[in-house]
Design a protein around this motif. Structure first.
Motif, PDB file in Angstrom:
ATOM      1  N   TYR A   6       2.193  23.962  42.690  1.00 17.82           N
ATOM      2  CA  TYR A   6       2.911  24.908  43.551  1.00 17.82           C
ATOM      3  C   TYR A   6       3.418  24.206  44.819  1.00 17.82           C
ATOM      4  O   TYR A   6       4.576  24.373  45.222  1.00 17.82           O
ATOM      5  CB  TYR A   6       1.983  26.066  43.915  1.00 17.82           C
ATOM      6  CG  TYR A   6       2.486  26.942  45.032  1.00 17.82           C
ATOM      7  CD1 TYR A   6       3.472  27.897  44.792  1.00 17.82           C
ATOM      8  CD2 TYR A   6       1.992  26.818  46.332  1.00 17.82           C
ATOM      9  CE1 TYR A   6       3.945  28.703  45.810  1.00 17.82           C
ATOM     10  CE2 TYR A   6       2.460  27.616  47.351  1.00 17.82           C
ATOM     11  CZ  TYR A   6       3.433  28.564  47.095  1.00 17.82           C
ATOM     12  OH  TYR A   6       3.899  29.355  48.104  1.00 17.82           O
ATOM     13  N   GLN A   7       2.558  23.396  45.456  1.00 20.55           N
ATOM     14  CA  GLN A   7       2.946  22.703  46.678  1.00 20.55           C
ATOM     15  C   GLN A   7       4.038  21.682  46.411  1.00 20.55           C
ATOM     16  O   GLN A   7       4.944  21.484  47.232  1.00 20.55           O
ATOM     17  CB  GLN A   7       1.722  22.029  47.299  1.00 20.55           C
ATOM     18  CG  GLN A   7       0.724  23.017  47.897  1.00 20.55           C
ATOM     19  CD  GLN A   7      -0.583  22.352  48.298  1.00 20.55           C
ATOM     20  OE1 GLN A   7      -1.015  21.384  47.685  1.00 20.55           O
ATOM     21  NE2 GLN A   7      -1.215  22.892  49.343  1.00 20.55           N
ATOM     22  N   ARG A   8       3.981  21.026  45.251  1.00 21.76           N
ATOM     23  CA  ARG A   8       5.034  20.069  44.907  1.00 21.76           C
ATOM     24  C   ARG A   8       6.378  20.769  44.706  1.00 21.76           C
ATOM     25  O   ARG A   8       7.430  20.212  45.018  1.00 21.76           O
ATOM     26  CB  ARG A   8       4.650  19.315  43.636  1.00 21.76           C
ATOM     27  CG  ARG A   8       3.534  18.285  43.833  1.00 21.76           C
ATOM     28  CD  ARG A   8       3.092  17.703  42.504  1.00 21.76           C
ATOM     29  NE  ARG A   8       2.076  16.666  42.665  1.00 21.76           N
ATOM     30  CZ  ARG A   8       1.340  16.210  41.678  1.00 21.76           C
ATOM     31  NH1 ARG A   8       1.523  16.685  40.452  1.00 21.76           N
ATOM     32  NH2 ARG A   8       0.432  15.278  41.898  1.00 21.76           N
ATOM     33  N   CYS A   9       6.328  21.961  44.172  1.00 24.77           N
ATOM     34  CA  CYS A   9       7.568  22.707  43.897  1.00 24.77           C
ATOM     35  C   CYS A   9       8.175  23.299  45.157  1.00 24.77           C
ATOM     36  O   CYS A   9       9.398  23.324  45.311  1.00 24.77           O
ATOM     37  CB  CYS A   9       7.307  23.814  42.878  1.00 24.77           C
ATOM     38  SG  CYS A   9       6.977  23.229  41.206  1.00 24.77           S
ATOM     39  N   THR A  10       7.345  23.792  46.060  1.00 28.37           N
ATOM     40  CA  THR A  10       7.863  24.522  47.231  1.00 28.37           C
ATOM     41  C   THR A  10       7.929  23.676  48.489  1.00 28.37           C
ATOM     42  O   THR A  10       8.583  24.056  49.458  1.00 28.37           O
ATOM     43  CB  THR A  10       7.000  25.756  47.515  1.00 28.37           C
ATOM     44  OG1 THR A  10       5.636  25.334  47.760  1.00 28.37           O
ATOM     45  CG2 THR A  10       7.030  26.728  46.354  1.00 28.37           C
ATOM     46  N   GLY A  11       7.262  22.506  48.512  1.00 22.99           N
ATOM     47  CA  GLY A  11       7.320  21.644  49.683  1.00 22.99           C
ATOM     48  C   GLY A  11       6.750  22.304  50.927  1.00 22.99           C
ATOM     49  O   GLY A  11       5.790  23.066  50.868  1.00 22.99           O
ATOM     50  N   ASN A  12       7.394  22.030  52.067  1.00 30.28           N
ATOM     51  CA  ASN A  12       6.942  22.599  53.348  1.00 30.28           C
ATOM     52  C   ASN A  12       7.520  23.978  53.625  1.00 30.28           C
ATOM     53  O   ASN A  12       7.120  24.635  54.602  1.00 30.28           O
ATOM     54  CB  ASN A  12       7.360  21.686  54.516  1.00 30.28           C
ATOM     55  CG  ASN A  12       6.735  20.310  54.448  1.00 30.28           C
ATOM     56  OD1 ASN A  12       7.446  19.311  54.361  1.00 30.28           O
ATOM     57  ND2 ASN A  12       5.411  20.260  54.496  1.00 30.28           N
ATOM     58  N   GLN A  13       8.465  24.425  52.779  1.00 34.03           N
ATOM     59  CA  GLN A  13       9.194  25.644  53.125  1.00 34.03           C
ATOM     60  C   GLN A  13       8.313  26.870  53.367  1.00 34.03           C
ATOM     61  O   GLN A  13       8.557  27.614  54.319  1.00 34.03           O
ATOM     62  CB  GLN A  13      10.272  25.942  52.081  1.00 34.03           C
ATOM     63  CG  GLN A  13      11.506  25.074  52.303  1.00 34.03           C
ATOM     64  CD  GLN A  13      12.730  25.590  51.591  1.00 34.03           C
ATOM     65  OE1 GLN A  13      13.018  25.150  50.501  1.00 34.03           O
ATOM     66  NE2 GLN A  13      13.442  26.495  52.193  1.00 34.03           N
ATOM     67  N   ARG A  40       9.962  18.623  53.709  1.00 33.82           N
ATOM     68  CA  ARG A  40      10.192  18.679  52.269  1.00 33.82           C
ATOM     69  C   ARG A  40      10.617  20.081  51.870  1.00 33.82           C
ATOM     70  O   ARG A  40       9.933  21.058  52.181  1.00 33.82           O
ATOM     71  CB  ARG A  40       8.909  18.309  51.520  1.00 33.82           C
ATOM     72  CG  ARG A  40       8.538  16.847  51.602  1.00 33.82           C
ATOM     73  CD  ARG A  40       9.477  15.993  50.781  1.00 33.82           C
ATOM     74  NE  ARG A  40       9.072  14.584  50.775  1.00 33.82           N
ATOM     75  CZ  ARG A  40       9.782  13.609  50.271  1.00 33.82           C
ATOM     76  NH1 ARG A  40      10.959  13.870  49.726  1.00 33.82           N
ATOM     77  NH2 ARG A  40       9.364  12.364  50.303  1.00 33.82           N
ATOM     78  N   GLY A  41      11.729  20.173  51.188  1.00 29.76           N
ATOM     79  CA  GLY A  41      12.167  21.453  50.665  1.00 29.76           C
ATOM     80  C   GLY A  41      11.630  21.663  49.261  1.00 29.76           C
ATOM     81  O   GLY A  41      10.741  20.948  48.792  1.00 29.76           O
ATOM     82  N   CYS A  42      12.166  22.653  48.591  1.00 22.51           N
ATOM     83  CA  CYS A  42      11.735  22.937  47.223  1.00 22.51           C
ATOM     84  C   CYS A  42      12.159  21.815  46.281  1.00 22.51           C
ATOM     85  O   CYS A  42      13.216  21.193  46.460  1.00 22.51           O
ATOM     86  CB  CYS A  42      12.337  24.261  46.752  1.00 22.51           C
ATOM     87  SG  CYS A  42      11.697  25.690  47.645  1.00 22.51           S
ATOM     88  N   MET A  43      11.332  21.558  45.306  1.00 24.32           N
ATOM     89  CA  MET A  43      11.582  20.545  44.277  1.00 24.32           C
ATOM     90  C   MET A  43      11.809  19.155  44.870  1.00 24.32           C
ATOM     91  O   MET A  43      12.607  18.361  44.382  1.00 24.32           O
ATOM     92  CB  MET A  43      12.771  20.952  43.404  1.00 24.32           C
ATOM     93  CG  MET A  43      12.666  22.345  42.788  1.00 24.32           C
ATOM     94  SD  MET A  43      11.141  22.585  41.831  1.00 24.32           S
ATOM     95  CE  MET A  43      11.414  21.469  40.465  1.00 24.32           C
ATOM     96  N   GLY A  44      11.089  18.852  45.968  1.00 24.67           N
ATOM     97  CA  GLY A  44      11.138  17.517  46.552  1.00 24.67           C
ATOM     98  C   GLY A  44      12.356  17.210  47.385  1.00 24.67           C
ATOM     99  O   GLY A  44      12.567  16.061  47.784  1.00 24.67           O
ATOM    100  N   GLU A  45      13.177  18.205  47.687  1.00 23.59           N
ATOM    101  CA  GLU A  45      14.386  17.983  48.480  1.00 23.59           C
ATOM    102  C   GLU A  45      14.030  17.565  49.903  1.00 23.59           C
ATOM    103  O   GLU A  45      13.144  18.139  50.531  1.00 23.59           O
ATOM    104  CB  GLU A  45      15.215  19.269  48.510  1.00 23.59           C
ATOM    105  CG  GLU A  45      16.414  19.193  49.435  1.00 23.59           C
ATOM    106  CD  GLU A  45      16.968  20.561  49.791  1.00 23.59           C
ATOM    107  OE1 GLU A  45      18.150  20.628  50.154  1.00 23.59           O
ATOM    108  OE2 GLU A  45      16.211  21.552  49.716  1.00 23.59           O
ATOM    109  N   ASP A  46      14.731  16.572  50.445  1.00 19.47           N
ATOM    110  CA  ASP A  46      14.594  16.194  51.852  1.00 19.47           C
ATOM    111  C   ASP A  46      15.488  17.081  52.699  1.00 19.47           C
ATOM    112  O   ASP A  46      16.696  17.198  52.427  1.00 19.47           O
ATOM    113  CB  ASP A  46      15.001  14.726  52.055  1.00 19.47           C
ATOM    114  CG  ASP A  46      13.873  13.767  51.745  1.00 19.47           C
ATOM    115  OD1 ASP A  46      12.708  14.201  51.777  1.00 19.47           O
ATOM    116  OD2 ASP A  46      14.153  12.584  51.457  1.00 19.47           O
TER     117      ASP A  46
END
Length: 479
Positions: A6-13, A40-46
């Motif tokens: 879950y954390q990897r998918c959603t990042g810091n958002q 970090r955004g969703c799915m590892g986005e910077d």
């Protein structure tokens, strides 16, 4: 600890989009990293988050159209306002803004001010009636609801020469449309951020279908847009029959008489501008006033200073009512209002996307992971940038060591840095800045002059367990 799926998918958002108190995460990151940092955004986005005044000026003003709204932010707003100015981009936005700007000139606001005063006086009398009929003479009023009702009446009268009657009837149809409109947006699952992160890959016709998804939030938006469009069409028909008028809609229709399609709005755009103005004018000023009086209730010395200032101006001008010049000259009131909006910004952040490779300048250099100091941040096309107003408003480099504290005096000490901060605030700055920001400031000042010199507010906030906007203040009359 290894991050969960879950954390990897959603990042810091989820940390900053669904936090309990606005700014909790951003303030922590800003104090650690400076005026810009990566999340970090969703799915590892910077994603880049900025709280820097020069970055704000570049993103929102200098190169404003090179940083359009993110697809999820733009389409979420489109669900509520259709093709209104808030959801359009590029040349369409330029055209709409140019046509609508005529309705918000200073000379036009002067003509609307008497209507502000009438409704503000009515609000103060409503509060007085509540006080005199209460056994204790100190009722607890949900001032948030009262300010929302007053704002709706003001935008109705001044904007469309239309009486919504919200102060007299809290259950009128338009008020009901706004009731709990954003409840599901505030309390839905953080997984919604993950869902919206894929919107950038979808064409507009597909995004338009999302309003029909079987979710309560989207159903509310769909019902609201349909209902407000029906109200708006009625307002347009009434304005066209009535002809010349001083309200914003009459000015807009006159400006829209041009035969050149590049300098006018389509019929559907006119309808959606009404919904946009109603939504923006109804919510922003009411919420700002709610926080303003909450702060005054905690800081009676500021309330006393403002009350003395109002009395002094009243003694000087005699029987006539306050003019715009009088209101703008009330420095203590304006300083307190700005300080309240600094601590409680109505728009806590805006999401933008770089439309091309670019370089964002910083007023305050930051230190990278490698220890290098930089004052320019290169960004690639498609980079998501979160413009964090709430962090900017607590930036120690701009506001000083007391950035987290109430101190209206800071606005009496005008200098280039804090002056630029106000000019490029969340409501007035940039190519997409709010056209009605001056309208909102004058509207709020009008209500403040009526309420502060009559009722006295003593803070008793009551928000625990409530899902609706609520700010309970104990109110009593001054002798």
């Amino acid at each position: 600890m290894e991050p969960t799926i879950y954390q990897r998918c959603t990042g810091n958002q989820p940390e900053y989009v669904y936090q309990k108190e606005t700014g909790q995460s951003e303030f922590k990151w800003m104090r650690k990293y400076g005026s810009a940092w990566r999340v970090r955004g969703c799915m590892g986005e910077d994603r880049l988050m900025v709280a820097d005044p020069q970055a704000f000026q570049y993103i929102l003003l200098t190169s404003g159209y090179n940083f359009p709204k993110s697809p999820d932010a733009s389409h979420s707003l489109r669900m509520l306002t259709g093709d209104g100015i808030g959801s359009t981009e590029g040349e369409i936005h330029r055209r709409q803004r140019k046509v609508m700007a005529t309705a918000f000139s200073v000379s036009h606001l002067k003509a609307l001010l008497p209507q502000f005063h009438v409704i503000a006086s009515k609000l103060a009398q409503k509060w007085k009636d509540e006080i005199t009929t209460d056994r204790t003479n100190e009722p607890i009023l949900n001032v948030s609801e009262w300010f929302e009702r007053a704002a709706l009446d003001i935008i109705g009268e001044a904007g469309f020469d239309f009486d919504f009657g919200a102060l007299d009837n809290s259950h009128n149809p338009v008020t009901r449309m706004y009731s709990s409109l954003f409840v599901d947006s505030l309390y839905h699952s953080p997984l919604d951020a993950l869902f919206k992160s894929f919107w950038r890959y979808l064409p507009k016709p597909v995004l338009d279908l999302f309003v029909y998804l079987p979710r309560r939030e989207y159903r509310r938006f769909r019902n609201y847009l349909g209902g407000i469009r029906e109200v708006s069409r009625g307002i347009v028909r009434r304005s066209m029959i009535k002809g010349d008028g001083r309200d914003i809609m009459s000015v807009l229709l006159r400006a829209n008489d041009s035969e050149d399609p590049q300098t006018r709005l389509s019929d559907s755009e006119v309808v959606d501008q009404i919904g946009t103005l109603l939504l923006a004018g109804h919510d922003t000023s009411a919420t700002s006033l709610t926080w303003f009086f909450w702060e005054l209730a905690k800081h009676p010395e500021s309330a006393h200073e403002i009350r003395e200032e109002i009395a002094a101006v009243r003694a000087r001008i005699g029987a006539r009512d306050f003019s715009i010049t009088d209101l703008e000259g009330m420095s203590a009131m304006l300083a307190a209002l700005k300080e309240s909006m600094r601590l409680h910004p109505i728009v806590w952040q805006r999401s933008r996307v770089a439309a091309q490779d670019d370089v964002i300048p910083l007023a305050f250099p930051i230190t990278t992971k490698s220890g290098k100091q930089i004052s320019m941040i290169p960004v690639r096309k498609g980079t998501h940038i979160d413009v964090s107003f709430c962090s900017y408003n607590r930036l120690l480099d701009v506001w000083g060591e007391d950035a987290d504290k109430w101190n209206p005096e800071r606005f009496h000490q005008v200098n280039k840095r804090n002056r630029s901060l106000w000019d490029y605030s969340e409501i007035s700055g940039g190519v997409r800045g709010c056209l009605g920001w001056r309208f909102a400031i004058i509207e709020m000042q009008s209500q403040e002059t009526r309420i502060i010199r009559k009722p006295l507010v003593v803070m008793v906030p009551m928000v625990e367990g409530r899902r609706h906007p609520w700010m309970g203040l104990k109110v009593k009359c001054l002798n």
